[in-house]
Design a protein around this motif. Structure first.
Motif, PDB file in Angstrom:
ATOM      1  N   GLU A  90     -42.131 -68.506 -18.931  1.00  0.00           N
ATOM      2  CA  GLU A  90     -43.247 -68.592 -17.988  1.00  0.00           C
ATOM      3  C   GLU A  90     -42.842 -68.078 -16.613  1.00  0.00           C
ATOM      4  OE1 GLU A  90     -44.742 -72.547 -17.953  1.00  0.00           O
ATOM      5  OE2 GLU A  90     -45.927 -72.285 -19.791  1.00  0.00           O
ATOM      6  N   TYR A  91     -41.639 -68.412 -16.175  1.00  0.00           N
ATOM      7  CA  TYR A  91     -41.153 -67.953 -14.863  1.00  0.00           C
ATOM      8  C   TYR A  91     -41.046 -66.425 -14.836  1.00  0.00           C
ATOM      9  CZ  TYR A  91     -38.002 -66.955 -11.011  1.00  0.00           C
ATOM     10  OH  TYR A  91     -37.436 -66.416  -9.874  1.00  0.00           O
ATOM     11  N   ILE A  92     -40.450 -65.838 -15.863  1.00  0.00           N
ATOM     12  CA  ILE A  92     -40.297 -64.384 -15.923  1.00  0.00           C
ATOM     13  C   ILE A  92     -41.657 -63.698 -15.992  1.00  0.00           C
ATOM     14  CG2 ILE A  92     -39.446 -62.471 -17.352  1.00  0.00           C
ATOM     15  CD1 ILE A  92     -37.265 -63.907 -15.760  1.00  0.00           C
ATOM     16  N   MET A  93     -42.573 -64.262 -16.760  1.00  0.00           N
ATOM     17  CA  MET A  93     -43.907 -63.666 -16.869  1.00  0.00           C
ATOM     18  C   MET A  93     -44.650 -63.755 -15.533  1.00  0.00           C
ATOM     19  SD  MET A  93     -45.161 -64.884 -20.696  1.00  0.00           S
ATOM     20  CE  MET A  93     -46.782 -64.108 -20.485  1.00  0.00           C
ATOM     21  N   TYR A 149     -52.822 -56.795 -14.552  1.00  0.00           N
ATOM     22  CA  TYR A 149     -53.864 -57.543 -15.252  1.00  0.00           C
ATOM     23  C   TYR A 149     -53.538 -57.591 -16.748  1.00  0.00           C
ATOM     24  CZ  TYR A 149     -58.186 -58.881 -17.490  1.00  0.00           C
ATOM     25  OH  TYR A 149     -59.110 -59.516 -18.279  1.00  0.00           O
ATOM     26  N   VAL A 150     -53.254 -58.805 -17.214  1.00  0.00           N
ATOM     27  CA  VAL A 150     -53.013 -59.026 -18.641  1.00  0.00           C
ATOM     28  C   VAL A 150     -53.906 -60.185 -19.062  1.00  0.00           C
ATOM     29  CG1 VAL A 150     -51.338 -59.610 -20.429  1.00  0.00           C
ATOM     30  CG2 VAL A 150     -50.610 -58.257 -18.444  1.00  0.00           C
ATOM     31  N   ARG A 203     -51.403 -62.875 -22.815  1.00  0.00           N
ATOM     32  CA  ARG A 203     -50.294 -63.609 -22.196  1.00  0.00           C
ATOM     33  C   ARG A 203     -49.764 -64.684 -23.137  1.00  0.00           C
ATOM     34  NH1 ARG A 203     -49.679 -63.670 -16.364  1.00  0.00           N
ATOM     35  NH2 ARG A 203     -50.990 -62.047 -15.419  1.00  0.00           N
ATOM     36  N   ILE A 204     -50.679 -65.387 -23.796  1.00  0.00           N
ATOM     37  CA  ILE A 204     -50.278 -66.443 -24.734  1.00  0.00           C
ATOM     38  C   ILE A 204     -49.486 -65.840 -25.892  1.00  0.00           C
ATOM     39  CG2 ILE A 204     -51.133 -68.146 -26.395  1.00  0.00           C
ATOM     40  CD1 ILE A 204     -53.517 -68.589 -24.481  1.00  0.00           C
ATOM     41  N   GLU A 205     -49.980 -64.702 -26.408  1.00  0.00           N
ATOM     42  CA  GLU A 205     -49.288 -64.059 -27.532  1.00  0.00           C
ATOM     43  C   GLU A 205     -47.920 -63.535 -27.114  1.00  0.00           C
ATOM     44  OE1 GLU A 205     -49.771 -60.485 -30.832  1.00  0.00           O
ATOM     45  OE2 GLU A 205     -51.503 -61.073 -29.602  1.00  0.00           O
ATOM     46  N   ARG A 227     -44.428 -64.664 -28.759  1.00  0.00           N
ATOM     47  CA  ARG A 227     -43.583 -63.676 -29.414  1.00  0.00           C
ATOM     48  C   ARG A 227     -42.178 -63.645 -28.815  1.00  0.00           C
ATOM     49  NH1 ARG A 227     -46.165 -57.988 -30.827  1.00  0.00           N
ATOM     50  NH2 ARG A 227     -44.069 -57.868 -31.706  1.00  0.00           N
ATOM     51  N   ILE A 228     -42.071 -63.803 -27.525  1.00  0.00           N
ATOM     52  CA  ILE A 228     -40.745 -63.842 -26.890  1.00  0.00           C
ATOM     53  C   ILE A 228     -39.996 -65.086 -27.343  1.00  0.00           C
ATOM     54  CG2 ILE A 228     -39.508 -64.042 -24.699  1.00  0.00           C
ATOM     55  CD1 ILE A 228     -41.777 -62.427 -23.397  1.00  0.00           C
ATOM     56  N   PHE A 229     -40.696 -66.219 -27.376  1.00  0.00           N
ATOM     57  CA  PHE A 229     -40.074 -67.467 -27.813  1.00  0.00           C
ATOM     58  C   PHE A 229     -39.583 -67.358 -29.252  1.00  0.00           C
ATOM     59  CE2 PHE A 229     -40.281 -71.568 -29.947  1.00  0.00           C
ATOM     60  CZ  PHE A 229     -39.496 -72.353 -29.120  1.00  0.00           C
ATOM     61  N   ASN A 230     -40.457 -66.869 -30.144  1.00  0.00           N
ATOM     62  CA  ASN A 230     -40.076 -66.736 -31.549  1.00  0.00           C
ATOM     63  C   ASN A 230     -38.939 -65.745 -31.748  1.00  0.00           C
ATOM     64  OD1 ASN A 230     -41.950 -68.588 -32.482  1.00  0.00           O
ATOM     65  ND2 ASN A 230     -43.529 -67.064 -32.883  1.00  0.00           N
ATOM     66  N   SER A 231     -38.912 -64.709 -30.927  1.00  0.00           N
ATOM     67  CA  SER A 231     -37.869 -63.694 -31.046  1.00  0.00           C
ATOM     68  C   SER A 231     -36.502 -64.243 -30.653  1.00  0.00           C
ATOM     69  CB  SER A 231     -38.217 -62.492 -30.165  1.00  0.00           C
ATOM     70  OG  SER A 231     -37.213 -61.509 -30.238  1.00  0.00           O
TER      71      SER A 231
END
Length: 395
Positions: free
Chosen positions: A32-35, A43-44, A49-51, A55-59
């Motif tokens: 969340e901090y990096i995002m 604009y995302v 953003r949720i996806e 995806r980063i977490f799962n990776s």
């Protein structure tokens, strides 16, 4: 989005110390901090953003994009043909998945995670692995150079809540009458063999039948990779075969486990699947006081299953064909054959009784047969050998 996920993941890995054990919450906070610091001016959409976050977490923490496929209950099978091509079976139909791994290295990393979690090794020297995930899903892995186009991973998922016979009736896989009949056979301790082609639902059906076993019985299950989900039996021992190590030692075969199980005072022995010479030991177990035993095997019909059983016995022992057939006829009471109809629906096609052994031939008595016109299982004959039902007080 793919490039954005890769970019942000790199920044997350720079921000955290991956050498330390990091909790899920800490990793989510870092993402969340990096995002926030990198996407504030761009604009995302919230959905994206949720996806991206997931995806980063799962990776980093899980099995990358494979994780989202594993939590989707509508997906029953995942087929990975190298990092670019992923196919899924969803609601009975096979289709290509719209996402893929970012690289071959990432897929290799996921493969090694799967192997490590099950205490197994898969590499170029030992490129084939059969194992399971924590939720019981079956996994087959084949690595290069055997798999030419990159790692091939096939995952057969299992329901978090095991299917019941009522659910199979609802799905049209079996009739109410046939289901009740099989319930009586299991309780009366008939030896039942489930046959069928690949992905016909043999293990699932074996699980369903096991629900009819009395809870006070002692059950020993034996499998290559533990998949059976037996919940209603307290006195349960689960045994799993073991592959040899990198030095070719310490292998534990199904045959050894069956012999050991017979010394453990089982009421019934359940063998997930027989593929070879262990068939001899299964038949002997069924024929030496362990009535009510269950197992499965690959075949195209009940009659074909008998031929395959003969072949499997010959893999481990040189016996006259007549003697083998006599052993099969005296050991197995019932064969239940399953198949996939029209590529998606899994059905019981036949329930067949081994009625007799005459003139060196096994005599089959079809009890229920699938009627393709009415698309249902119909009773065609009565059970010949009712002795066990009588002894059990069922009839």
């Amino acid at each position: 989005m793919e490039e954005l996920v890769i970019l942000l993941k790199g920044k997350v890995l720079e921000y955290i110390d991956i050498s330390d054990e990091i909790s899920d919450e800490q990793l989510y906070d870092a993402i969340e901090y990096i995002m926030k610091t990198n996407l504030d001016t761009a604009y995302v959409p919230i959905k994206d953003r949720i996806e991206i976050k997931l995806r980063i977490f799962n990776s980093i923490k899980k099995l990358d994009i494979l994780e989202e496929l594993l939590i989707d209950d509508s997906i029953t099978e995942v087929m990975i043909n190298g990092y670019k091509d992923i196919f899924i079976e969803q609601n009975g139909k096979i289709r290509i998945y719209e996402k893929n791994f970012i690289s071959n290295d990432k897929l290799d990393d996921v493969v090694q995670q799967i192997a490590a979690k099950s205490n197994r090794i898969v590499n170029e020297a030992s490129p084939i692995l059969d194992t399971r995930l924590a939720n019981g899903s079956r996994v087959n892995i084949v690595l290069p150079p055997i798999a030419i186009d990159g790692p091939a991973v096939t995952i057969r998922k299992f329901y978090e809540k095991p299917l019941t016979m009522d659910k199979l009736i609802e799905l049209g896989s079996i009739s109410v009458e046939a289901a009740h009949f099989l319930k009586q056979l299991v309780k009366a301790r008939y030896n039942i063999f489930i046959s069928g082609s690949t992905s016909s639902g043999k293990t699932t059906f074996l699980n369903v039948l096991s629900n009819y076993i009395d809870e006070d019985e002692r059950i020993i299950t034996i499998e290559d990779s533990a998949e059976l989900q037996i919940h209603n039996v307290n006195n349960l021992v689960r045994l799993e075969a073991r592959n040899s190590n990198t030095e070719g030692k310490n292998e534990i075969k199904i045959r050894q486990l069956i012999k050991s199980a017979l010394r453990m005072r089982p009421d019934r022995v359940i063998i997930g699947e027989v593929r070879g010479e262990e068939c001899i030991d299964l038949l002997q177990a069924m024929n030496t006081g362990h009535d009510g035993s269950l197992s499965t095997g690959h075949s195209n019909s009940s009659k074909d299953m008998l031929s395959r059983l003969e072949t499997m016995v010959l893999m481990g022992m040189d016996m006259p064909l007549e003697a083998i057939r006599g052993q099969i006829a005296s050991s197995i009471d019932i064969i239940v054959h399953l198949a996939r109809i029209k590529g998606k629906k899994r059905c019981v096609m036949e329930i067949v009784e081994i009625a007799d052994f005459v003139d060196k031939e096994i005599i089959l008595n079809p009890l229920y047969v699938y009627d393709e016109t009415d698309e249902m299982l119909k009773k065609v004959n009565e059970l010949v050998h009712t002795e066990k039902l009588t002894m059990a007080g069922v009839i």
